[in-house]
Design an enzyme around this catalytic site. Structure first.
Site, PDB file in Angstrom:
ATOM      1  N   HIS A  23      44.636  51.490  41.299  1.00  0.00           N
ATOM      2  CA  HIS A  23      43.951  50.191  40.988  1.00  0.00           C
ATOM      3  C   HIS A  23      44.899  49.357  39.905  1.00  0.00           C
ATOM      4  CE1 HIS A  23      40.111  48.030  39.839  1.00  0.00           C
ATOM      5  NE2 HIS A  23      41.075  47.263  39.831  1.00  0.00           N
ATOM      6  N   ILE A  24      46.121  49.146  40.721  1.00  0.00           N
ATOM      7  CA  ILE A  24      47.270  48.336  39.785  1.00  0.00           C
ATOM      8  C   ILE A  24      47.737  47.089  40.340  1.00  0.00           C
ATOM      9  CG2 ILE A  24      48.218  50.547  38.946  1.00  0.00           C
ATOM     10  CD1 ILE A  24      50.412  50.042  41.378  1.00  0.00           C
ATOM     11  N   GLU A  84      35.881  55.252  40.816  1.00  0.00           N
ATOM     12  CA  GLU A  84      37.361  55.463  40.294  1.00  0.00           C
ATOM     13  C   GLU A  84      37.219  56.140  38.891  1.00  0.00           C
ATOM     14  OE1 GLU A  84      39.085  51.808  39.908  1.00  0.00           O
ATOM     15  OE2 GLU A  84      38.681  51.242  42.140  1.00  0.00           O
ATOM     16  N   ARG A 106      37.449  45.562  45.650  1.00  0.00           N
ATOM     17  CA  ARG A 106      36.685  46.556  44.946  1.00  0.00           C
ATOM     18  C   ARG A 106      36.247  47.652  46.008  1.00  0.00           C
ATOM     19  NH1 ARG A 106      38.355  45.081  40.661  1.00  0.00           N
ATOM     20  NH2 ARG A 106      37.036  44.237  39.012  1.00  0.00           N
ATOM     21  N   SER A 115      46.804  44.025  39.540  1.00  0.00           N
ATOM     22  CA  SER A 115      47.141  43.102  38.619  1.00  0.00           C
ATOM     23  C   SER A 115      48.089  43.635  37.631  1.00  0.00           C
ATOM     24  CB  SER A 115      45.956  42.413  37.780  1.00  0.00           C
ATOM     25  OG  SER A 115      45.606  43.348  37.101  1.00  0.00           O
TER      26      SER A 115
HETATM   27  C1  DGY Z   1      40.394  42.573  38.043  1.00  0.00           C
HETATM   28  O1  DGY Z   1      40.830  41.674  37.190  1.00  0.00           O
HETATM   29  O2  DGY Z   1      39.305  42.416  38.505  1.00  0.00           O
HETATM   30  C2  DGY Z   1      41.300  43.656  38.482  1.00  0.00           C
HETATM   31  O3  DGY Z   1      40.461  44.539  39.148  1.00  0.00           O
HETATM   32  C3  DGY Z   1      41.639  44.493  36.990  1.00  0.00           C
HETATM   33  O4  DGY Z   1      40.341  44.862  36.321  1.00  0.00           O
END
Ligand code: DGY
Length: 319
Positions: free
Chosen positions: A285-286, A267, A238, A288
């Site tokens: 923020h990719i 973000e 984060r 996952s």
């Molecule tokens: C999570 O699962 O926390 C990722 O950051 C996507 O939200």
């Protein structure tokens, strides 16, 4: 009667199919980001909400949710966007989706390390803009990853997979966590009881910790000073763990050679300094974002809903 479930974002098709089969879902086919007021209105009469980290379920929002809401089944491993105390206060169960995104996030972390170390943003820009003219021994020289020391803050599920992948590059793993892990989980990683102990050992520093008030701005100017000169910082946890002003100053001075970032404060309106620097490798923020993982996250969120509505304790209950 199937329970009504408010789903705040467009989920993978297979996950939405399962939702239609087992629930009365209120889907968001256009994937529009709801305001808090829209979310609260959309939850009227629903028994559950399936949100993502993009929805901020603050104490104020949770207080205003209709009484019908009994569970918030997050489509995310992180749950810093949900005020757990407020949810507990209203008797609302909260779940997350751990484990299923560890591989994808660790892959992305390795990409951040390689991209930052090997100056991938600069190189790609040169090729795309037709400014690549020549080859020379001094052209685009970066930092070698192989054999270096990787310090990981937070050797949880994702951190441990990152460590395993990094060992493929013969990296020596160091870590800091709240507690030392058993040797079977350390797999040879060296424990440091404080961030201050860890930092001098980090040619590369990766964050895989949870966003809490304690980890906020964990990487600040004082701690950056403890890193070896020319260290590389990557973050796929984060954005709040980094003091942006301090990191940008260190990237400008060369104290930190490069940064690979997937997550940011505020973000998507990130600190403009990151965009202006040549030595940043920036992803949106990719961590996952693979087809396999997004399906698995959806199934995991639905497994939690299924357990809850069957009267069982959801496996991933966090409140
Ligand atoms: C999570 O699962 O926390 C990722 O950051 C996507 O939200």
């Amino acid at each position: 009667m199937k329970p009504v479930v408010l789903v705040t974002r467009k989920l993978p098709d297979a996950v939405e199919d399962r939702l239609r089969r087992d629930y009365q879902p209120r889907l968001n086919p256009d994937d529009r980001l709801y305001s808090s007021d829209e979310l609260i209105a959309g939850a009227a009469g629903a028994a559950a909400i399936v949100p993502c980290h993009t929805e901020r379920l603050s104490a104020e929002v949770i207080t205003r949710l209709p009484d019908s809401i009994r569970i918030i089944a997050n489509f995310s491993v992180g749950f810093d966007h949900v005020d757990l105390e407020a949810a507990k206060g209203r008797g609302i169960v909260v779940t997350n989706t751990p484990e299923v995104l560890s591989d994808a996030t660790a892959e992305l972390t390795i990409l951040l390390m390689l991209g930052a170390a090997r100056r991938a943003s600069e190189g790609e820009r040169l090729v795309r803009t037709r400014q690549w003219r020549d080859w020379s021994p001094s052209f685009m020289v970066g930092t070698q990853v192989t054999g270096k020391r990787l310090g990981i803050v937070g050797l949880g599920r994702v951190g441990r997979v990152t460590a395993r992948r990094a060992r493929g590059f013969d990296m020596e793993i160091h870590y800091h966590d709240l507690h030392r892990l058993p040797p079977i989980q350390e797999e040879g990683a060296v424990f440091h009881p404080t961030p201050e102990d860890l930092l001098p050992h980090c040619d590369f520093l990766a964050f895989h910790c949870v966003a809490t008030p304690q980890t906020r701005k964990m990487l600040n100017a004082e701690r950056i000073a403890l890193l070896p000169d020319g260290a590389i910082v990557v973050n796929a946890s984060r954005g709040t763990v980094i003091d942006d002003e301090a990191l940008i100053a260190a990237l400008k001075s060369g104290k930190v050679a490069a940064a690979g970032l997937d997550v940011y404060n505020n973000e998507p309106d990130i600190h403009p300094g990151y965009r202006e620097l040549p030595n940043t490798f920036l992803m949106p923020h990719i961590g996952s974002a693979t087809r396999e993982t997004r399906d698995a996250m959806g199934y995991r969120a639905l497994d939690n809903l299924d357990a809850f509505f069957a009267g069982r304790k959801p496996a991933d209950r966090v409140a």
